[in-house]
Design a protein around this motif. Structure first.
Motif, PDB file in Angstrom:
ATOM      1  N   ARG A   1     -92.960  16.694 -12.543  1.00 15.32           N
ATOM      2  CA  ARG A   1     -92.451  16.356 -11.207  1.00 15.32           C
ATOM      3  C   ARG A   1     -93.280  15.247 -10.553  1.00 15.32           C
ATOM      4  O   ARG A   1     -92.735  14.345  -9.935  1.00 15.32           O
ATOM      5  CB  ARG A   1     -92.463  17.625 -10.341  1.00 15.32           C
ATOM      6  CG  ARG A   1     -91.859  17.430  -8.992  1.00 15.32           C
ATOM      7  CD  ARG A   1     -90.391  17.779  -9.034  1.00 15.32           C
ATOM      8  NE  ARG A   1     -89.861  17.596  -7.702  1.00 15.32           N
ATOM      9  CZ  ARG A   1     -88.862  16.778  -7.435  1.00 15.32           C
ATOM     10  NH1 ARG A   1     -88.276  16.125  -8.388  1.00 15.32           N
ATOM     11  NH2 ARG A   1     -88.439  16.637  -6.217  1.00 15.32           N
ATOM     12  N   TRP A   2     -94.613  15.310 -10.693  1.00 12.27           N
ATOM     13  CA  TRP A   2     -95.464  14.297 -10.074  1.00 12.27           C
ATOM     14  C   TRP A   2     -95.146  12.907 -10.631  1.00 12.27           C
ATOM     15  O   TRP A   2     -95.183  11.921  -9.911  1.00 12.27           O
ATOM     16  CB  TRP A   2     -96.954  14.625 -10.244  1.00 12.27           C
ATOM     17  CG  TRP A   2     -97.446  14.604 -11.665  1.00 12.27           C
ATOM     18  CD1 TRP A   2     -97.555  15.663 -12.512  1.00 12.27           C
ATOM     19  CD2 TRP A   2     -97.869  13.456 -12.412  1.00 12.27           C
ATOM     20  NE1 TRP A   2     -98.014  15.254 -13.738  1.00 12.27           N
ATOM     21  CE2 TRP A   2     -98.223  13.901 -13.705  1.00 12.27           C
ATOM     22  CE3 TRP A   2     -97.995  12.098 -12.114  1.00 12.27           C
ATOM     23  CZ2 TRP A   2     -98.683  13.027 -14.700  1.00 12.27           C
ATOM     24  CZ3 TRP A   2     -98.456  11.245 -13.104  1.00 12.27           C
ATOM     25  CH2 TRP A   2     -98.797  11.708 -14.372  1.00 12.27           C
TER      26      TRP A   2
ATOM     27  N   GLY B   1     -85.155  18.481  -8.961  1.00 10.45           N
ATOM     28  CA  GLY B   1     -85.907  19.581  -8.361  1.00 10.45           C
ATOM     29  C   GLY B   1     -84.955  20.525  -7.628  1.00 10.45           C
ATOM     30  O   GLY B   1     -83.784  20.209  -7.401  1.00 10.45           O
ATOM     31  N   ALA B   2     -85.464  21.694  -7.226  1.00 11.94           N
ATOM     32  CA  ALA B   2     -84.626  22.718  -6.596  1.00 11.94           C
ATOM     33  C   ALA B   2     -84.155  22.335  -5.189  1.00 11.94           C
ATOM     34  O   ALA B   2     -83.026  22.633  -4.810  1.00 11.94           O
ATOM     35  CB  ALA B   2     -85.387  24.039  -6.546  1.00 11.94           C
TER      36      ALA B   2
ATOM     37  N   PHE C   1     -92.894   7.533  -9.991  1.00 13.60           N
ATOM     38  CA  PHE C   1     -92.030   6.472 -10.489  1.00 13.60           C
ATOM     39  C   PHE C   1     -91.141   5.930  -9.369  1.00 13.60           C
ATOM     40  O   PHE C   1     -91.067   4.720  -9.158  1.00 13.60           O
ATOM     41  CB  PHE C   1     -91.165   6.970 -11.657  1.00 13.60           C
ATOM     42  CG  PHE C   1     -90.149   5.951 -12.093  1.00 13.60           C
ATOM     43  CD1 PHE C   1     -90.514   4.934 -12.960  1.00 13.60           C
ATOM     44  CD2 PHE C   1     -88.854   5.975 -11.595  1.00 13.60           C
ATOM     45  CE1 PHE C   1     -89.593   3.973 -13.341  1.00 13.60           C
ATOM     46  CE2 PHE C   1     -87.929   5.013 -11.973  1.00 13.60           C
ATOM     47  CZ  PHE C   1     -88.297   4.006 -12.851  1.00 13.60           C
ATOM     48  N   TRP C   2     -90.474   6.827  -8.644  1.00  7.87           N
ATOM     49  CA  TRP C   2     -89.561   6.369  -7.596  1.00  7.87           C
ATOM     50  C   TRP C   2     -90.315   5.756  -6.422  1.00  7.87           C
ATOM     51  O   TRP C   2     -89.847   4.793  -5.806  1.00  7.87           O
ATOM     52  CB  TRP C   2     -88.624   7.490  -7.150  1.00  7.87           C
ATOM     53  CG  TRP C   2     -87.558   7.713  -8.182  1.00  7.87           C
ATOM     54  CD1 TRP C   2     -87.450   8.756  -9.043  1.00  7.87           C
ATOM     55  CD2 TRP C   2     -86.478   6.827  -8.508  1.00  7.87           C
ATOM     56  NE1 TRP C   2     -86.372   8.579  -9.876  1.00  7.87           N
ATOM     57  CE2 TRP C   2     -85.749   7.407  -9.565  1.00  7.87           C
ATOM     58  CE3 TRP C   2     -86.051   5.599  -8.010  1.00  7.87           C
ATOM     59  CZ2 TRP C   2     -84.626   6.806 -10.126  1.00  7.87           C
ATOM     60  CZ3 TRP C   2     -84.929   5.005  -8.567  1.00  7.87           C
ATOM     61  CH2 TRP C   2     -84.227   5.602  -9.611  1.00  7.87           C
TER      62      TRP C   2
END
Length: 160
Positions: free
Chosen positions: A16-17, A85-86, A22-23
């Motif tokens: 996730r990190w 992600g959730a 990246f974005w």
């Protein structure tokens, strides 16, 4: 020991990190180069990137993100998936509160109104995304609920 069928497994994603970094880096490059890099048009088998600017539902301030999109006639179509992600992405919550937003695509700025696709329209547009991302259904299993397919429709410029 039995093995889960391949189709039921969720495809592997970077941590996730890494996705968040990246974005953030992509947004930074877009800003640093003043929009000369960072946006591209979708191809037949690939998505493009656009900058979406919403109004913060709490702050009232402009909030910009870079998103993937497809074209559907004059409409732009994206997924409210928050890097798989959730949680729902903040831009999607902002857009639901104030659907009139601005996008920048490689050929310029557009005033659009956002809404969620439903029913057959959602199914058709989800199938379009499946054509460019073979792992789409697997990624979607990572989210607790249905991923919104978001349509950004052209709107007339406000009267001056």
């Amino acid at each position: 020991m039995t093995q889960e069928p391949e189709s039921a497994k969720s495809p592997r994603l970077p941590p996730r990190w890494f996705i968040r970094m990246f974005w953030k880096g992509h947004r930074a490059a877009y800003r640093i180069f003043r929009g000369r890099v960072g946006l591209w048009r979708p191809g037949k088998k690939s998505w493009g990137t656009m900058q979406l600017t919403t109004t913060g539902r709490r702050s009232g301030q402009p909030r910009s993100v870079i998103l993937g999109y497809l074209e559907d006639g004059p409409d732009l179509v994206t997924l409210a998936m928050n890097g798989w992600g959730a949680a729902e992405p903040a831009w999607w919550l902002n857009l639901q509160a104030e659907p009139d937003v601005v996008v920048v695509v490689p050929d310029g700025r557009r005033l659009v109104r956002g809404r969620a696709a439903v029913g057959e329209e959602r199914e058709r547009l989800w199938a379009r995304w499946q054509e460019v991302d073979k792992n789409l259904d697997g990624y979607a299993t990572r989210r607790p609920g249905e991923t919104a397919v978001v349509i950004l429709e052209p709107r007339d410029a406000p009267a001056a």
